[in-house]
Write a protein that holds these residues in place. Sequence first.
Motif, PDB file in Angstrom:
ATOM      1  N   VAL A 181      -3.607   8.142   3.692  1.00 45.50           N
ATOM      2  CA  VAL A 181      -2.604   8.593   4.655  1.00 45.50           C
ATOM      3  C   VAL A 181      -3.253   9.428   5.748  1.00 45.50           C
ATOM      4  O   VAL A 181      -2.980   9.240   6.939  1.00 45.50           O
ATOM      5  N   ALA A 182      -4.144  10.334   5.367  1.00 39.53           N
ATOM      6  CA  ALA A 182      -4.822  11.174   6.355  1.00 39.53           C
ATOM      7  C   ALA A 182      -5.658  10.311   7.306  1.00 39.53           C
ATOM      8  O   ALA A 182      -5.627  10.506   8.524  1.00 39.53           O
ATOM      9  N   TYR A 229      -5.230   7.167   8.070  1.00 38.87           N
ATOM     10  CA  TYR A 229      -4.329   6.366   8.895  1.00 38.87           C
ATOM     11  C   TYR A 229      -3.769   7.215  10.037  1.00 38.87           C
ATOM     12  O   TYR A 229      -3.739   6.784  11.195  1.00 38.87           O
ATOM     13  N   LEU A 230      -3.337   8.424   9.724  1.00 38.81           N
ATOM     14  CA  LEU A 230      -2.772   9.298  10.752  1.00 38.81           C
ATOM     15  C   LEU A 230      -3.824   9.710  11.771  1.00 38.81           C
ATOM     16  O   LEU A 230      -3.554   9.776  12.976  1.00 38.81           O
ATOM     17  N   LEU A 250      -4.398   6.707  14.042  1.00 36.90           N
ATOM     18  CA  LEU A 250      -3.303   6.566  15.007  1.00 36.90           C
ATOM     19  C   LEU A 250      -3.406   7.623  16.107  1.00 36.90           C
ATOM     20  O   LEU A 250      -3.188   7.318  17.280  1.00 36.90           O
ATOM     21  N   GLY A 251      -3.729   8.840  15.731  1.00 38.31           N
ATOM     22  CA  GLY A 251      -3.853   9.914  16.710  1.00 38.31           C
ATOM     23  C   GLY A 251      -4.971   9.665  17.701  1.00 38.31           C
ATOM     24  O   GLY A 251      -4.793   9.822  18.910  1.00 38.31           O
TER      25      GLY A 251
END
Length: 47
Positions: free
Chosen positions: A30-31, A33-34, A37-38
């Motif tokens: 999750v980290a 992926y975020l 995206l950022g």
Amino acid sequence: MTLHLELAPLISLGAGIGILIFPRLLNYIVAGYLITLGVLGLLGHSL
């Protein structure tokens, strides 16, 4: 013949498989992926 793949479905598929195999990796997936995206958002790319 041209093969066109989108990035978001591939990332989602990899994350899903990773979570199924190693549930403890959920936080890292999750980290990552975020963060991805950022960074892509800041560079002006869209998924």
